[in-house]
Scaffold this motif. Structure first.
Motif, PDB file in Angstrom:
ATOM      1  N   UNK A 179      24.605  38.431   7.499  1.00 33.64           N
ATOM      2  CA  UNK A 179      25.195  37.194   8.039  1.00 33.64           C
ATOM      3  C   UNK A 179      25.383  36.151   6.940  1.00 33.64           C
ATOM      4  N   UNK A 180      24.460  36.101   5.976  1.00 31.31           N
ATOM      5  CA  UNK A 180      24.582  35.176   4.849  1.00 31.31           C
ATOM      6  C   UNK A 180      25.814  35.501   4.015  1.00 31.31           C
ATOM      7  N   UNK A 181      26.047  36.783   3.765  1.00 32.01           N
ATOM      8  CA  UNK A 181      27.229  37.200   3.001  1.00 32.01           C
ATOM      9  C   UNK A 181      28.503  36.814   3.747  1.00 32.01           C
ATOM     10  N   UNK A 182      28.534  37.048   5.054  1.00 31.71           N
ATOM     11  CA  UNK A 182      29.700  36.689   5.857  1.00 31.71           C
ATOM     12  C   UNK A 182      29.967  35.192   5.789  1.00 31.71           C
ATOM     13  N   UNK A 183      28.911  34.394   5.855  1.00 24.55           N
ATOM     14  CA  UNK A 183      29.063  32.944   5.767  1.00 24.55           C
ATOM     15  C   UNK A 183      29.635  32.543   4.401  1.00 24.55           C
ATOM     16  N   UNK A 184      29.168  33.189   3.345  1.00 27.18           N
ATOM     17  CA  UNK A 184      29.657  32.870   2.009  1.00 27.18           C
ATOM     18  C   UNK A 184      31.129  33.191   1.829  1.00 27.18           C
ATOM     19  N   UNK A 185      31.612  34.219   2.501  1.00 25.16           N
ATOM     20  CA  UNK A 185      33.005  34.635   2.371  1.00 25.16           C
ATOM     21  C   UNK A 185      33.953  33.826   3.251  1.00 25.16           C
ATOM     22  N   UNK A 186      33.416  33.144   4.251  1.00 23.92           N
ATOM     23  CA  UNK A 186      34.265  32.463   5.235  1.00 23.92           C
ATOM     24  C   UNK A 186      34.880  31.184   4.677  1.00 23.92           C
ATOM     25  N   UNK A 196       7.759  38.866   3.153  1.00 24.06           N
ATOM     26  CA  UNK A 196       9.120  39.323   3.444  1.00 24.06           C
ATOM     27  C   UNK A 196       9.986  38.148   3.870  1.00 24.06           C
ATOM     28  N   UNK A 197       9.464  37.347   4.775  1.00 24.92           N
ATOM     29  CA  UNK A 197      10.217  36.190   5.246  1.00 24.92           C
ATOM     30  C   UNK A 197      10.455  35.209   4.096  1.00 24.92           C
ATOM     31  N   UNK A 198       9.417  35.009   3.256  1.00 27.44           N
ATOM     32  CA  UNK A 198       9.554  34.052   2.166  1.00 27.44           C
ATOM     33  C   UNK A 198      10.670  34.447   1.200  1.00 27.44           C
ATOM     34  N   UNK A 199      10.635  35.677   0.695  1.00 28.24           N
ATOM     35  CA  UNK A 199      11.610  36.079  -0.311  1.00 28.24           C
ATOM     36  C   UNK A 199      13.004  36.253   0.276  1.00 28.24           C
ATOM     37  N   UNK A 200      13.081  36.726   1.519  1.00 26.63           N
ATOM     38  CA  UNK A 200      14.392  36.915   2.136  1.00 26.63           C
ATOM     39  C   UNK A 200      15.113  35.587   2.322  1.00 26.63           C
ATOM     40  N   UNK A 201      14.406  34.598   2.889  1.00 31.37           N
ATOM     41  CA  UNK A 201      15.036  33.307   3.142  1.00 31.37           C
ATOM     42  C   UNK A 201      15.171  32.506   1.848  1.00 31.37           C
ATOM     43  N   UNK A 202      14.241  32.714   0.917  1.00 32.07           N
ATOM     44  CA  UNK A 202      14.356  32.068  -0.387  1.00 32.07           C
ATOM     45  C   UNK A 202      15.672  32.433  -1.059  1.00 32.07           C
ATOM     46  N   UNK A 203      16.028  33.708  -0.982  1.00 29.62           N
ATOM     47  CA  UNK A 203      17.269  34.177  -1.601  1.00 29.62           C
ATOM     48  C   UNK A 203      18.484  33.916  -0.713  1.00 29.62           C
ATOM     49  N   UNK A 204      18.319  34.154   0.587  1.00 25.01           N
ATOM     50  CA  UNK A 204      19.471  34.109   1.485  1.00 25.01           C
ATOM     51  C   UNK A 204      19.728  32.772   2.140  1.00 25.01           C
ATOM     52  N   UNK A 205      18.757  31.835   2.063  1.00 27.45           N
ATOM     53  CA  UNK A 205      18.960  30.548   2.709  1.00 27.45           C
ATOM     54  C   UNK A 205      19.999  29.701   1.988  1.00 27.45           C
ATOM     55  N   UNK A 206      20.976  29.212   2.725  1.00 27.69           N
ATOM     56  CA  UNK A 206      22.048  28.411   2.117  1.00 27.69           C
ATOM     57  C   UNK A 206      22.208  27.062   2.806  1.00 27.69           C
ATOM     58  N   UNK A 207      21.190  26.637   3.577  1.00 29.87           N
ATOM     59  CA  UNK A 207      21.334  25.410   4.357  1.00 29.87           C
ATOM     60  C   UNK A 207      21.477  24.172   3.473  1.00 29.87           C
ATOM     61  N   UNK A 208      20.876  24.195   2.274  1.00 31.75           N
ATOM     62  CA  UNK A 208      20.995  23.047   1.385  1.00 31.75           C
ATOM     63  C   UNK A 208      22.433  22.829   0.931  1.00 31.75           C
ATOM     64  N   UNK A 209      23.242  23.897   0.980  1.00 30.59           N
ATOM     65  CA  UNK A 209      24.616  23.808   0.509  1.00 30.59           C
ATOM     66  C   UNK A 209      25.602  23.450   1.619  1.00 30.59           C
ATOM     67  N   UNK A 210      25.117  23.273   2.831  1.00 24.99           N
ATOM     68  CA  UNK A 210      26.022  22.994   3.948  1.00 24.99           C
ATOM     69  C   UNK A 210      26.852  21.724   3.745  1.00 24.99           C
ATOM     70  N   UNK A 211      26.294  20.640   3.183  1.00 30.05           N
ATOM     71  CA  UNK A 211      27.161  19.477   2.956  1.00 30.05           C
ATOM     72  C   UNK A 211      28.341  19.798   2.036  1.00 30.05           C
ATOM     73  N   UNK A 212      28.121  20.642   1.028  1.00 34.00           N
ATOM     74  CA  UNK A 212      29.200  21.009   0.111  1.00 34.00           C
ATOM     75  C   UNK A 212      30.199  21.921   0.805  1.00 34.00           C
ATOM     76  N   UNK A 213      29.685  22.915   1.540  1.00 27.86           N
ATOM     77  CA  UNK A 213      30.568  23.826   2.269  1.00 27.86           C
ATOM     78  C   UNK A 213      31.436  23.050   3.248  1.00 27.86           C
ATOM     79  N   UNK A 214      30.826  22.127   3.989  1.00 24.72           N
ATOM     80  CA  UNK A 214      31.575  21.354   4.981  1.00 24.72           C
ATOM     81  C   UNK A 214      32.650  20.495   4.323  1.00 24.72           C
ATOM     82  N   UNK A 215      32.307  19.852   3.223  1.00 23.52           N
ATOM     83  CA  UNK A 215      33.213  18.873   2.615  1.00 23.52           C
ATOM     84  C   UNK A 215      34.267  19.526   1.722  1.00 23.52           C
ATOM     85  N   UNK A 216      33.846  20.487   0.877  1.00 21.49           N
ATOM     86  CA  UNK A 216      34.733  21.002  -0.160  1.00 21.49           C
ATOM     87  C   UNK A 216      35.409  22.331   0.173  1.00 21.49           C
ATOM     88  N   UNK A 217      34.810  23.127   1.065  1.00 16.16           N
ATOM     89  CA  UNK A 217      35.380  24.441   1.389  1.00 16.16           C
ATOM     90  C   UNK A 217      36.052  24.429   2.760  1.00 16.16           C
TER      91      UNK A 217
END
Length: 403
Positions: free
Chosen positions: A292-299, A222-243
């Motif tokens: 919370x992942x969806x909220x982060x994506x919309x922000x 459960x933890x593996x598939x949930x975080x596999x799909x919902x984890x967005x930490x790798x994209x934080x440099x892009x979110x910080x810089x471009x969004x």
């Protein structure tokens, strides 16, 4: 029941965890920001995660065997020294201006190999340092230590990176060396309970144990598939810089935000351990992680993004404590290395492989759609797993239950 922090071996181990985690969290900011600076590519960020995960996957059977047959303390010492030297290569590359994407990929693979050996040995030590009745509190306390470093590490790492990546890598290397020395002096007596010849049956013992225990299988998958799909930490440099249009300091704040929520939750769970309805609580926590992942994506606002990540971190911590305690309590000591190695693959899949998945989907569909779809996927996994693993849903207590 003696207080947890009156256990001297545990305190020693706890401090070593802080130093090691602090080193890794500072390093994650440096590698992520520098790779994006060099390549300007979301795919490159995903490939860094893949380079860290593949050694963990390929070495699963070997590292579990090593953790069950050799002194786990010395394994941790050797692997943390290896990580320190690997970070030293990155520092040298920056000092000589020879740093490249390929060098970062190579070092990421070396770090992944070292962590593959470290994680099962590190996890298997804990139950031997404290009484069983303190294990749930100890898992929460270890999580608190990790989250303290996750809060301070990325934030400080972002500031140090302004001085220069060389300074950041040297700081990370120093923390790994401090942790190495602390673990070297840990009082831990390891004895091999089984000296039977190595066989495929022995090597696959951890995977077979997890497959046969539906509660453990359900919780780790459960933890593996949930975080596999919902984890967005790798994209934080892009979110910080471009969004969010912020600098390295903003990336540091974003990276430490999940840790703020996780730290607060881990402190709460250390003081008030979960005693009832742990299965239902775990499913609810993972569902909140997806929201919370969806909220982060919309922000598009830094403060709102940080709030979403705080909520994400606190809900994830609940899942981590439940899963980790179940695995440790229900696994015999002579199998903890192999089971922890198999569990590390699940964790690595949800983290490093999740980073690769996030990088690929962001490259295909865009950053915001990738994050939102991942959050929706997490919620869908919760519903499916409630149907597939009813025993986990009905699990009431963390304590061992006889069939």
């Amino acid at each position: 029941m003696p207080p947890l922090f009156k256990q001297p071996n545990f305190v020693h181990f706890w401090i070593g965890q802080i130093a090691s985690s602090f080193a890794f969290q500072m390093l994650s900011v440096g590698i992520g920001w520098q790779m994006y600076d060099l390549t300007n590519s979301p795919m490159a960020l995903g490939l860094v995660g893949l380079c860290q995960f593949l050694p963990q996957l390929l070495l699963t059977l070997i590292v579990g065997h090593v953790a069950d047959r050799y002194n786990r303390r010395l394994i941790c010492v050797c692997t943390r020294f290896t990580m320190a030297m690997t970070v030293g290569i990155l520092a040298y590359g920056n000092m000589t201006e020879s740093i490249s994407a390929n060098m970062i990929y190579l070092c990421a693979a070396l770090l992944g190999t070292a962590r593959a050996f470290e994680m099962p040995a590190n996890q298997a030590i804990l139950p031997n340092l404290i009484p069983n009745e303190l294990l749930s509190r100890a898992v929460s306390a270890i999580a608190s230590a990790r989250e303290i470093s996750v809060i301070a590490g990325p934030a400080l790492g972002g500031l140090i990176y302004l001085i220069g990546p060389t300074t950041l890598y040297l700081s990370s290397m120093s923390c790994f060396l401090v942790s190495c020395v602390i673990m070297f002096f840990l009082h831990y007596n390891f004895t091999v309970k089984s000296k039977s010849p190595i066989s495929m049956d022995h090597l696959f013992g951890g995977l077979r144990f997890i497959r046969g225990n539906k509660v453990i299988l359900g919780s780790v998958s459960l933890d593996m598939f949930a975080v596999l799909l919902g984890g967005a930490t790798a994209l934080l440099p892009i979110v910080a810089k471009d969004i969010l249009h912020t600098e390295a300091w903003g990336l540091g704040l974003l990276r430490c935000s999940p840790a703020v929520g996780a730290l607060l939750m881990s402190i709460y769970l250390a003081r008030r351990p979960l005693t009832h309805s742990v299965g239902k609580i775990m499913f609810a926590a993972v569902a909140v992680f997806g929201v919370a992942t969806i909220l982060f994506g919309l922000s598009e606002n830094l403060l709102l993004s940080m709030i979403a990540l705080v909520l994400l971190g606190s809900s994830d911590m609940i899942s981590v404590v439940i899963r980790s305690t179940l695995v440790q309590l229900e696994t015999p000591d002579d199998m903890r290395g192999r089971v922890s190695a198999a569990n590390s693959v699940f964790i690595g899949s949800s983290n490093q492989l999740g980073e690769f998945e996030s990088g690929v989907t962001a490259a295909w569909f865009g950053v915001v759609p990738a994050i939102i779809v991942g959050g929706v996927g997490t919620i869908a996994v919760v519903g499916l797993w409630m149907y597939l693993f009813p025993n986990l849903l009905k699990r009431d207590s963390l304590e061992q239950q006889t069939p």
